[in-house]
Design a protein around this motif. Structure first.
Motif, PDB file in Angstrom:
ATOM      1  N   GLU A   1     -13.433 -45.905  77.239  1.00  0.00           N
ATOM      2  CA  GLU A   1     -13.374 -45.576  75.811  1.00  0.00           C
ATOM      3  C   GLU A   1     -14.373 -46.387  74.991  1.00  0.00           C
ATOM      4  O   GLU A   1     -14.880 -45.922  73.970  1.00  0.00           O
ATOM      5  CB  GLU A   1     -11.957 -45.809  75.284  1.00  0.00           C
ATOM      6  CG  GLU A   1     -11.789 -45.459  73.823  1.00  0.00           C
ATOM      7  CD  GLU A   1     -10.389 -45.707  73.312  1.00  0.00           C
ATOM      8  OE1 GLU A   1     -10.200 -45.678  72.077  1.00  0.00           O
ATOM      9  OE2 GLU A   1      -9.461 -45.919  74.128  1.00  0.00           O
TER      10      GLU A   1
ATOM     11  N   SER B   1      -9.673 -37.914  77.774  1.00  0.00           N
ATOM     12  CA  SER B   1      -9.917 -37.731  76.343  1.00  0.00           C
ATOM     13  C   SER B   1      -8.822 -36.891  75.700  1.00  0.00           C
ATOM     14  O   SER B   1      -8.335 -37.214  74.605  1.00  0.00           O
ATOM     15  CB  SER B   1     -11.275 -37.050  76.133  1.00  0.00           C
ATOM     16  OG  SER B   1     -12.324 -37.830  76.658  1.00  0.00           O
TER      17      SER B   1
ATOM     18  N   LEU C   1     -13.716 -39.198  71.522  1.00  0.00           N
ATOM     19  CA  LEU C   1     -12.719 -39.851  70.678  1.00  0.00           C
ATOM     20  C   LEU C   1     -13.264 -40.173  69.291  1.00  0.00           C
ATOM     21  O   LEU C   1     -12.524 -40.134  68.302  1.00  0.00           O
ATOM     22  CB  LEU C   1     -12.211 -41.114  71.363  1.00  0.00           C
ATOM     23  CG  LEU C   1     -11.359 -40.869  72.617  1.00  0.00           C
ATOM     24  CD1 LEU C   1     -10.915 -42.180  73.231  1.00  0.00           C
ATOM     25  CD2 LEU C   1     -10.145 -40.002  72.301  1.00  0.00           C
ATOM     26  N   THR C   2     -14.547 -40.470  69.200  1.00  0.00           N
ATOM     27  CA  THR C   2     -15.148 -40.712  67.883  1.00  0.00           C
ATOM     28  C   THR C   2     -15.182 -39.420  67.085  1.00  0.00           C
ATOM     29  O   THR C   2     -14.897 -39.408  65.883  1.00  0.00           O
ATOM     30  CB  THR C   2     -16.563 -41.293  68.023  1.00  0.00           C
ATOM     31  OG1 THR C   2     -16.510 -42.506  68.777  1.00  0.00           O
ATOM     32  CG2 THR C   2     -17.161 -41.597  66.648  1.00  0.00           C
TER      33      THR C   2
ATOM     34  N   ARG D   1      -2.838 -39.957  69.851  1.00  0.00           N
ATOM     35  CA  ARG D   1      -3.202 -40.458  68.516  1.00  0.00           C
ATOM     36  C   ARG D   1      -3.038 -39.413  67.421  1.00  0.00           C
ATOM     37  O   ARG D   1      -3.288 -39.702  66.252  1.00  0.00           O
ATOM     38  CB  ARG D   1      -4.642 -40.988  68.564  1.00  0.00           C
ATOM     39  CG  ARG D   1      -4.742 -42.196  69.498  1.00  0.00           C
ATOM     40  CD  ARG D   1      -6.151 -42.614  69.829  1.00  0.00           C
ATOM     41  NE  ARG D   1      -6.118 -43.590  70.921  1.00  0.00           N
ATOM     42  CZ  ARG D   1      -7.194 -44.173  71.419  1.00  0.00           C
ATOM     43  NH1 ARG D   1      -8.392 -43.889  70.934  1.00  0.00           N
ATOM     44  NH2 ARG D   1      -7.077 -45.033  72.411  1.00  0.00           N
TER      45      ARG D   1
ATOM     46  N   TYR E   1      -4.736 -36.712  66.697  1.00  0.00           N
ATOM     47  CA  TYR E   1      -5.943 -36.210  66.043  1.00  0.00           C
ATOM     48  C   TYR E   1      -5.929 -34.669  66.024  1.00  0.00           C
ATOM     49  O   TYR E   1      -5.594 -34.038  67.030  1.00  0.00           O
ATOM     50  CB  TYR E   1      -7.187 -36.681  66.781  1.00  0.00           C
ATOM     51  CG  TYR E   1      -7.439 -38.175  66.719  1.00  0.00           C
ATOM     52  CD1 TYR E   1      -7.115 -38.923  65.591  1.00  0.00           C
ATOM     53  CD2 TYR E   1      -8.030 -38.842  67.792  1.00  0.00           C
ATOM     54  CE1 TYR E   1      -7.359 -40.283  65.540  1.00  0.00           C
ATOM     55  CE2 TYR E   1      -8.287 -40.199  67.749  1.00  0.00           C
ATOM     56  CZ  TYR E   1      -7.948 -40.923  66.624  1.00  0.00           C
ATOM     57  OH  TYR E   1      -8.196 -42.265  66.572  1.00  0.00           O
TER      58      TYR E   1
ATOM     59  N   LEU F   1      -5.643 -38.951  75.221  1.00  0.00           N
ATOM     60  CA  LEU F   1      -5.746 -39.924  74.135  1.00  0.00           C
ATOM     61  C   LEU F   1      -5.745 -39.244  72.762  1.00  0.00           C
ATOM     62  O   LEU F   1      -5.178 -39.769  71.797  1.00  0.00           O
ATOM     63  CB  LEU F   1      -7.014 -40.768  74.314  1.00  0.00           C
ATOM     64  CG  LEU F   1      -6.995 -41.712  75.523  1.00  0.00           C
ATOM     65  CD1 LEU F   1      -8.349 -42.390  75.696  1.00  0.00           C
ATOM     66  CD2 LEU F   1      -5.894 -42.760  75.372  1.00  0.00           C
ATOM     67  N   ILE F   2      -6.362 -38.062  72.660  1.00  0.00           N
ATOM     68  CA  ILE F   2      -6.344 -37.314  71.404  1.00  0.00           C
ATOM     69  C   ILE F   2      -4.913 -36.940  71.027  1.00  0.00           C
ATOM     70  O   ILE F   2      -4.502 -37.064  69.867  1.00  0.00           O
ATOM     71  CB  ILE F   2      -7.221 -36.044  71.528  1.00  0.00           C
ATOM     72  CG1 ILE F   2      -8.705 -36.425  71.502  1.00  0.00           C
ATOM     73  CG2 ILE F   2      -6.915 -35.058  70.404  1.00  0.00           C
ATOM     74  CD1 ILE F   2      -9.649 -35.277  71.781  1.00  0.00           C
TER      75      ILE F   2
ATOM     76  N   ARG G   1     -11.737 -38.769  65.821  1.00  0.00           N
ATOM     77  CA  ARG G   1     -11.389 -39.692  64.725  1.00  0.00           C
ATOM     78  C   ARG G   1     -12.086 -39.283  63.433  1.00  0.00           C
ATOM     79  O   ARG G   1     -11.496 -39.333  62.351  1.00  0.00           O
ATOM     80  CB  ARG G   1     -11.765 -41.121  65.111  1.00  0.00           C
ATOM     81  CG  ARG G   1     -11.421 -42.160  64.053  1.00  0.00           C
ATOM     82  CD  ARG G   1     -11.468 -43.570  64.616  1.00  0.00           C
ATOM     83  NE  ARG G   1     -12.746 -43.889  65.226  1.00  0.00           N
ATOM     84  CZ  ARG G   1     -13.834 -44.296  64.559  1.00  0.00           C
ATOM     85  NH1 ARG G   1     -13.783 -44.415  63.234  1.00  0.00           N
ATOM     86  NH2 ARG G   1     -14.949 -44.584  65.203  1.00  0.00           N
TER      87      ARG G   1
END
Length: 333
Positions: free
Chosen positions: A297, A207, A139-140, A214, A216, A210-211, A143
């Motif tokens: 996370e 993951s 996730l980092t 959001r 990304y 969540l990507i 981002r």
């Protein structure tokens, strides 16, 4: 018209090229030596390594151009010795990117690597984060890609052609790490070999979800798959079976493709992405601190990324391969 849409490499794979095609590459290295003016062994190694990456990228360049930059990327990895050297990784990354427009820079998911990924995305340079094993890392990375991409789009009316970003999760390496498999075996936990594979699968599925939520601009790339045998005596790849149909990318080596031609010739490959990982299996795996932190996370802070156990294990292997390749190239000086 290939079935392959891109290609990846790493230090052990590049070193294998020089060893398995020795006669061909010894001649290439000798030619590079004739025009090399320096005296540095490391500097000469870089010249040879860049040649490996450049030649690979050239093979895929027609696909890259024909697909409008959507396919045909080749991932060239920064040297493992730079994993904690932000400025060194940036410099090597820009050199690699200059070799061909379809080169995607492979950057480690270390603490310092996160800033490099953001920087490259801001320059419109495609990235492939590697040595990434946990939800916090993935996730980092996503981002950083998102932040860098927005910077690039804001500063350029004509964004760089063919930009893409992926985040590699080496599933088999994560499952088999000493801090996961080793602890399960040492503590004699009631977790079967197949349930162990749910560790990587759950990280990838969470993951990826969540990507997407959001927004990304980054995809998970799954690789390092392991072959299993069920109670019926059938061989299969649980990672691929359970991730098939998902919005991810797969790295498929020749051996795996050959196995599929044999073991799946009379078996339908079904969509396993929609099937959730059993909660009971996640509860079992959560007995291991490493999995619990990898699945959370917020389980690892960015400052801890360079100390993540599986990253350290892979770093050691990749560094040894790079050292062998450096020494071999040096023997021509």
């Amino acid at each position: 018209q290939w079935i392959f849409e891109g290609c990846t490499t790493n230090p052990p794979l590049s070193w294998n090229v020089l060893k398995s095609r020795k006669q061909e590459w010894d001649q290439i290295i000798r030619e590079k030596r004739k025009v090399y003016k320096g005296k540095s062994v490391y500097g000469f190694f870089l010249e040879v390594y860049y040649e490996v990456v450049k030649r690979g990228a050239e093979k895929f360049l027609p696909l890259f151009e024909a697909s409008g930059g959507k396919r045909g990327h080749l991932s060239g990895q920064v040297e493992p010795g730079l994993i904690r050297n932000e400025s060194g990784m940036k410099e090597m990354a820009e050199t690699l990117a200059s070799l061909s427009p379809n080169i995607m820079i492979k950057v480690p998911g270390s603490t310092q690597g996160m800033a490099v990924i953001r920087y490259l995305a801001s320059k419109g340079i495609s990235t492939n984060a590697t040595l990434v094993y946990t939800v916090p890392q993935i996730l980092t990375v996503a981002r950083m890609v998102d932040e860098g991409r927005k910077m690039h789009l804001a500063a350029n009316k004509n964004p760089r052609f063919g930009w893409r970003a992926v985040c590699t999760h080496m599933s088999g390496r994560f499952d088999d790490s000493k801090m996961l498999r080793g602890v399960i075996e040492h503590d004699n936990l009631d977790i079967s070999p197949l349930e162990l594979r749910y560790a990587a699968i759950s990280v990838v599925k969470k993951s990826t979800r969540l990507i997407a939520e959001r927004g990304y601009p980054c995809k998970v790339l799954d690789c390092s798959h392991r072959l299993h045998r069920n109670f019926k005596g059938e061989w299969f790849y649980p990672h691929i079976d359970m991730l098939a149909g998902g919005p991810i990318v797969f790295t498929i080596p020749p051996q795996l493709m050959g196995d599929y031609m044999v073991f799946y010739k009379d078996r339908e490959i079904v969509n396993g992405w929609s099937a959730p990982v059993p909660e009971s299996s996640i509860e079992k795996l959560s007995q291991v601190t490493y999995f619990r932190r990898a699945y959370d996370e917020k389980g690892f802070d960015v400052e801890e990324f360079s100390e993540i156990p599986t990253l350290l294990e892979t770093e050691a292997e990749f560094s040894n391969a790079a050292k062998e390749m450096i020494a071999y190239c040096g023997s021509f000086l």
